[in-house]
Write an enzyme that holds these catalytic residues in place. Structure first.
Site, PDB file in Angstrom:
ATOM      1  N   HIS A  60       0.871  -1.181   0.000  1.00  0.00           N
ATOM      2  CA  HIS A  60       0.000   0.000   0.000  1.00  0.00           C
ATOM      3  C   HIS A  60       0.910   1.234   0.000  1.00  0.00           C
ATOM      4  O   HIS A  60       2.022   1.184   0.524  1.00  0.00           O
ATOM      5  CB  HIS A  60      -0.828  -0.060   1.292  1.00  0.00           C
ATOM      6  CG  HIS A  60      -1.900   0.957   1.432  1.00  0.00           C
ATOM      7  ND1 HIS A  60      -1.658   2.233   1.901  1.00  0.00           N
ATOM      8  CD2 HIS A  60      -3.236   0.895   1.201  1.00  0.00           C
ATOM      9  CE1 HIS A  60      -2.811   2.894   1.941  1.00  0.00           C
ATOM     10  NE2 HIS A  60      -3.777   2.109   1.525  1.00  0.00           N
ATOM     11  N   ASP A 118       2.704  -4.788   7.787  1.00  0.00           N
ATOM     12  CA  ASP A 118       1.501  -3.978   7.628  1.00  0.00           C
ATOM     13  C   ASP A 118       0.320  -4.927   7.774  1.00  0.00           C
ATOM     14  O   ASP A 118       0.005  -5.691   6.868  1.00  0.00           O
ATOM     15  CB  ASP A 118       1.532  -3.308   6.245  1.00  0.00           C
ATOM     16  CG  ASP A 118       0.201  -2.660   5.881  1.00  0.00           C
ATOM     17  OD1 ASP A 118      -0.779  -2.810   6.628  1.00  0.00           O
ATOM     18  OD2 ASP A 118       0.155  -2.006   4.823  1.00  0.00           O
ATOM     19  N   GLN A 131      -4.995  -5.336   6.745  1.00  0.00           N
ATOM     20  CA  GLN A 131      -6.051  -6.208   6.223  1.00  0.00           C
ATOM     21  C   GLN A 131      -6.075  -7.572   6.917  1.00  0.00           C
ATOM     22  O   GLN A 131      -6.861  -8.439   6.534  1.00  0.00           O
ATOM     23  CB  GLN A 131      -5.860  -6.426   4.710  1.00  0.00           C
ATOM     24  CG  GLN A 131      -5.983  -5.175   3.889  1.00  0.00           C
ATOM     25  CD  GLN A 131      -7.410  -4.625   3.857  1.00  0.00           C
ATOM     26  OE1 GLN A 131      -8.374  -5.341   4.103  1.00  0.00           O
ATOM     27  NE2 GLN A 131      -7.541  -3.334   3.567  1.00  0.00           N
ATOM     28  N   LYS A 167     -10.691  -1.069  10.304  1.00  0.00           N
ATOM     29  CA  LYS A 167     -10.824  -2.241   9.442  1.00  0.00           C
ATOM     30  C   LYS A 167     -11.302  -3.453  10.240  1.00  0.00           C
ATOM     31  O   LYS A 167     -11.532  -4.511   9.674  1.00  0.00           O
ATOM     32  CB  LYS A 167      -9.482  -2.587   8.792  1.00  0.00           C
ATOM     33  CG  LYS A 167      -8.748  -1.403   8.175  1.00  0.00           C
ATOM     34  CD  LYS A 167      -8.788  -1.397   6.695  1.00  0.00           C
ATOM     35  CE  LYS A 167      -7.833  -0.333   6.168  1.00  0.00           C
ATOM     36  NZ  LYS A 167      -8.187   0.111   4.831  1.00  0.00           N
ATOM     37  N   CYS A 170      -4.745   2.331  -3.708  1.00  0.00           N
ATOM     38  CA  CYS A 170      -3.520   2.851  -3.075  1.00  0.00           C
ATOM     39  C   CYS A 170      -2.346   1.903  -3.287  1.00  0.00           C
ATOM     40  O   CYS A 170      -1.484   1.751  -2.418  1.00  0.00           O
ATOM     41  CB  CYS A 170      -3.705   3.122  -1.588  1.00  0.00           C
ATOM     42  SG  CYS A 170      -4.926   4.391  -1.241  1.00  0.00           S
TER      43      CYS A 170
HETATM   44  N1  PMP Z   1      -2.076  -0.897   4.425  1.00  0.00           N
HETATM   45  C1  PMP Z   1      -3.064  -1.607   3.885  1.00  0.00           C
HETATM   46  C2  PMP Z   1      -2.784  -2.980   3.350  1.00  0.00           C
HETATM   47  C3  PMP Z   1      -4.345  -1.065   3.833  1.00  0.00           C
HETATM   48  O1  PMP Z   1      -5.341  -1.777   3.290  1.00  0.00           O
HETATM   49  C4  PMP Z   1      -4.577   0.221   4.354  1.00  0.00           C
HETATM   50  C5  PMP Z   1      -5.947   0.857   4.285  1.00  0.00           C
HETATM   51  N2  PMP Z   1      -6.539   0.788   3.002  1.00  0.00           N
HETATM   52  C6  PMP Z   1      -3.512   0.904   4.923  1.00  0.00           C
HETATM   53  C7  PMP Z   1      -2.280   0.313   4.940  1.00  0.00           C
HETATM   54  C8  PMP Z   1      -3.666   2.268   5.502  1.00  0.00           C
HETATM   55  O2  PMP Z   1      -4.513   2.239   6.617  1.00  0.00           O
HETATM   56  P1  PMP Z   1      -5.066   3.585   7.235  1.00  0.00           P
HETATM   57  O3  PMP Z   1      -5.614   4.395   6.093  1.00  0.00           O
HETATM   58  O4  PMP Z   1      -6.136   3.131   8.183  1.00  0.00           O
HETATM   59  O5  PMP Z   1      -3.935   4.257   7.923  1.00  0.00           O
END
Ligand code: PMP
Length: 413
Positions: free
Chosen positions: A124, A201, A204, A227, A365
């Site tokens: 991401h 990270d 998910q 999430k 993203c």
């Molecule tokens: N890493 C992953 C794999 C994600 O899916 C997300 C959220 N889409 C994030 C990081 C970022 O999370 P946040 O926007 O809650 O900081």
């Protein structure tokens, strides 16, 4: 339809009984954020009705009470991740802030020119951009593990990229764009062999399977509460105690100091050293309620239910012509990403929306990953514990309708 659902918890989620566009809401955008059960909504409002005060500073009863709730939330996160001690849990705004904390506290002080940060081709943006910024400042070098055609990490390339200059490996536990579950235990062990630290990270992952940071032996693990059925603006970062205790502060302010004078300040113990300012106390209370909600159902039950939805959705998509699933790994969580011949993902998202079916369309993203597959983006359906096989059927019906509208579907003669 016709499938027995393992779980029937939609009734716990008030928003799921509303209509959108005059239709039943079929919410399949859980990778972006999950809906909240009554237990979480009530925990937050009860906090403001009964317990609100600032923490760690009041001499009064209510402040102590709020502090107890806040620290109980830390203990709950410790349990969720099976961390050895609650001091290893730092509250953050979410995954993004957790990764930035590792970057600007640990990595900025530990990395020198020529040191290497190894990330993967399926990260991401939040696990790419902070490292690029750090590399610009320190002269460290960013390297990237390639992704195979099936949407998995190439472990031979990973092994080849690891070396004595590798200081940090950053890897996503479950890809938000493809659903791939990465073999992180194996990857962590390989990184430790060359003396590198590993940041996972977990954005998910934590809502969909059991996570055990001790069994994984990881150094840093970041996630967001929103999430996992909790509130937005709160999350946590796990850092192994011996690493955390040596990390310098990154944000300065109240609550993170021991003493302050104009000549010099000394800093609080961990984790307070990394929690400058008044934190999101109500958010911690809501996250605590969300974790308890998941634990009551059981992570294995949740994982099995979502796997059955994924299997059904994958079979439905495979039965339609002109649909290509991006990400076909054997080990996947409840996310299916796909492209449809002749229909742009955004148009598909709009047509499904008119049917009440909410999906995500775009690059998720993860622009470098889309480039890897030579596509601008995908349509993505992502499942949560409250989804049903009727939701999968609604997705499939919406896709058939879109293909008919665009004249790309099977002919009905
Ligand atoms: N890493 C992953 C794999 C994600 O899916 C997300 C959220 N889409 C994030 C990081 C970022 O999370 P946040 O926007 O809650 O900081």
């Amino acid at each position: 339809a016709g499938h027995a659902s393992l779980l029937d918890r939609a009734g716990d989620f008030p928003i799921l009984s509303r209509q959108v566009q005059g239709r039943r809401l079929v919410y399949l955008d859980n990778g972006a954020t999950t809906q909240k059960p009554v237990a979480v909504i009530q925990a937050e409002s009860r906090f403001y009705e009964q317990s609100n005060a600032n923490i760690h500073r009041g001499v009064h009863w209510l402040s102590q009470h709020a502090t107890d709730l806040y620290e109980q939330g830390r203990e709950r996160v410790r349990q969720l991740l099976n961390a050895a001690r609650s001091e290893e849990i730092v509250f953050t705004r979410g995954t993004t802030e957790g990764i930035n904390l590792v970057c600007w506290s640990w990595a900025r002080s530990a990395l020198k020119q020529g040191d290497e940060i190894l990330i993967t081709g399926m990260e991401h943006h939040s696990n790419i951009v902070p490292w690029q910024l750090l590399c610009e400042q320190t002269g460290a070098v960013l390297r990237v593990v390639p992704v195979t055609d099936s949407g998995e990490l190439d472990l031979d390339e990973y092994r080849a990229l690891l070396g004595p200059r590798t200081r940090l490996v950053g890897v996503v536990h479950i890809s938000n764009a493809l659903g791939t579950i990465n073999p992180i235990a194996e990857m962590i062990a390989m990184a430790h062999e060359v003396g590198a630290k590993v940041l996972i990270d977990g954005a998910q992952a934590v809502a969909h399977q059991t996570v055990d940071v001790q069994a994984l032996d990881c150094d840093f693990y970041a996630f967001s509460a929103h999430k996992l059925y909790g509130p937005t603006g709160i999350g946590a970062l796990y850092v192994r105690y011996d690493i955390l205790a040596d990390m310098p502060p990154w944000q300065g302010g109240g609550d993170m100091i021991h003493t302050v004078s104009f000549e010099r300040s000394t800093y609080a113990d961990v984790p307070q050293r990394f929690e400058a300012g008044t934190p999101n106390i109500a958010g911690v209370v809501g996250m605590d309620a969300a974790i308890r909600y998941m634990q009551e159902i059981g992570m294995d039950t949740i994982a099995a239910h979502e796997q059955s939805l994924l299997d059904a959705a994958t079979a439905e998509l495979a039965s339609l012509p002109g649909i290509r699933i991006i990400g076909t790994a054997d080990r996947k969580a409840g996310i299916v990403s796909f492209v449809v011949d002749g229909i742009h993902p955004h148009d598909l998202g709009t047509i499904l929306d008119m049917e009440g079916v909410a999906i995500r369309a775009g690059h998720h993203c993860a622009m470098p990953l889309m480039t890897r597959f030579g596509i601008p983006g995908t349509a993505r359906a992502s499942f949560a514990l409250y989804n049903s096989h009727d939701d999968v059927a609604a997705l499939a019906a919406g896709l058939r309708k879109a293909q008919k509208l665009f004249g790309t579907g099977p002919r009905d003669d």
